[in-house]
Write a protein that holds these residues in place. Structure first.
Motif, short mmCIF file in Angstrom:
data_model
loop_
_atom_site.label_atom_id
_atom_site.label_comp_id
_atom_site.label_asym_id
_atom_site.label_seq_id
_atom_site.Cartn_x
_atom_site.Cartn_y
_atom_site.Cartn_z
N ILE A 116 26.47 -18.83 10.21
CA ILE A 116 25.05 -18.97 10.58
C ILE A 116 24.21 -19.03 9.31
N ILE A 117 23.20 -19.91 9.34
CA ILE A 117 22.23 -20.02 8.25
C ILE A 117 20.91 -19.42 8.72
N TYR A 118 20.42 -18.42 8.01
CA TYR A 118 19.19 -17.74 8.38
C TYR A 118 18.07 -18.18 7.44
N GLY A 124 5.80 -18.85 11.24
CA GLY A 124 5.81 -17.60 11.98
C GLY A 124 7.13 -17.26 12.63
N TYR A 125 8.19 -17.98 12.28
CA TYR A 125 9.51 -17.70 12.87
C TYR A 125 10.56 -17.53 11.79
N LEU A 126 11.58 -16.76 12.12
CA LEU A 126 12.83 -16.74 11.37
C LEU A 126 13.88 -17.41 12.23
N TYR A 127 14.58 -18.39 11.66
CA TYR A 127 15.52 -19.21 12.40
C TYR A 127 16.96 -18.83 12.06
N ALA A 128 17.83 -18.94 13.07
CA ALA A 128 19.28 -18.82 12.87
C ALA A 128 19.92 -20.13 13.32
N PHE A 129 20.47 -20.89 12.36
CA PHE A 129 21.08 -22.19 12.64
C PHE A 129 22.60 -22.09 12.60
N LYS A 139 15.80 -17.75 17.45
CA LYS A 139 14.72 -17.62 16.48
C LYS A 139 13.89 -16.39 16.83
N TYR A 140 13.34 -15.78 15.81
CA TYR A 140 12.64 -14.50 15.94
C TYR A 140 11.19 -14.69 15.50
N LEU A 141 10.26 -14.24 16.33
CA LEU A 141 8.83 -14.36 16.01
C LEU A 141 8.43 -13.28 15.02
#
Length: 277
Positions: A116-118, A124-129, A139-141
């Motif tokens: 996973i790439i964080y 305004g988000y943190l993404y997990a690809f 994704k986390y707000l």
């Protein structure tokens, strides 16, 4: 100033191209560099050595500048751009494997773990690809304009919020569920560091913090006369180093434990840059 910002952008573009130029002058790709300054302690130590002549293997021209640094993970290069793109390249050829467009600049360096790439973003988000496909796993707000690079250890992600939030948070890396979140006195552009169950971070009010990794409680803090901003701490051999910058041009050394305290016998050095060990 605008001049300083353009200068930083130019330096980062040159750094990106030089990193590629430097890294691929071998028949095989070097070891993974999975996060900002390589590992969760942010020591930035490279185990390989590239020797001249350095031969440019490939390059990529983006629509926007780069403030994010590239990471290398399992034969691919990942980076975020000012234009809001998260891009995965084949490390051998430079061809784009996948690309995702966010709604804000990506200034924090990605982190990779367990496929996973964080990536933190200013939308305004943190993404997990998914590292292979680029599919969003969750994704986390954050609700903030983040510049910090998240750090991952033992199935947990630790991040720091930019303006206007003032939080350090811990997430489950598989689901994105929030395990804890604590508010500090100021927002952060510095990246989180973790070592031996303690999370270290610098806030934009010039204060260094040490937090318990299990619940976020503050173990100790230290006021400086600087602002810290993008300067990230580093931990090695039982010592945590920090450079606040701005009006405070010293490098500080603390005991890397639950009580902190300045390292006995350490001589402050007037530099004002982020330390690498």
């Amino acid at each position: 100033s605008l001049w300083e910002r353009d200068r930083v952008r130019s330096i980062c573009i040159v750094f990106f191209l030089f990193a590629l130029y430097f890294a691929f002058n071998t028949s095989a790709i070097a070891a993974d560099w999975k996060t900002f300054k390589k590992n969760p302690a942010r020591v930035g130590e490279a185990g390989e050595q590239a020797h001249p002549p350095l031969i440019l293997k490939w390059q990529f021209t983006a629509q926007g500048a780069f403030l994010s640094s590239p990471i290398v993970y399992k034969g691919r290069v990942y980076i975020g751009s000012e234009g809001g793109d998260v891009i995965a390249f084949d490390a051998y050829t430079g061809s784009i494997v996948w690309q995702y467009s966010t709604d804000g600049p990506v200034r924090g360096t990605p982190s990779a773990a367990n496929g996973i790439i964080y990536v933190s973003c200013q939308d305004g988000y943190l993404y997990a690809f998914d590292a292979n496909t680029g599919d969003i796993k969750w994704k986390y707000l954050t609700g903030s304009k983040d510049c910090s690079s998240p750090v991952v250890e033992n199935g947990k992600l630790y991040g720091a919020s930019g303006f206007p939030q003032q939080s350090v948070y811990c997430l489950d890396t598989n689901t994105g569920s929030e395990l804890w979140r604590v508010s500090l006195e100021k927002y952060m552009y510095s990246s989180t560091v973790i070592k031996d169950g303690i999370v270290y971070v610098g806030a934009n009010n010039g204060k260094f913090y040490a937090l318990d990794a299990t619940n976020g409680s503050i173990k100790w803090s230290f006021n400086t006369e600087g602002s810290i901003y993008f300067s990230t701490m580093a931990v090695s051999n039982g010592i945590v180093y920090g450079a606040p910058g701005s009006d405070d041009r010293k490098i500080y050394a603390f005991n890397a434990n639950a009580t902190g305290g300045l390292k006995s016998g350490w001589q402050f050095v007037e530099l004002g840059t982020a330390p690498t060990i």
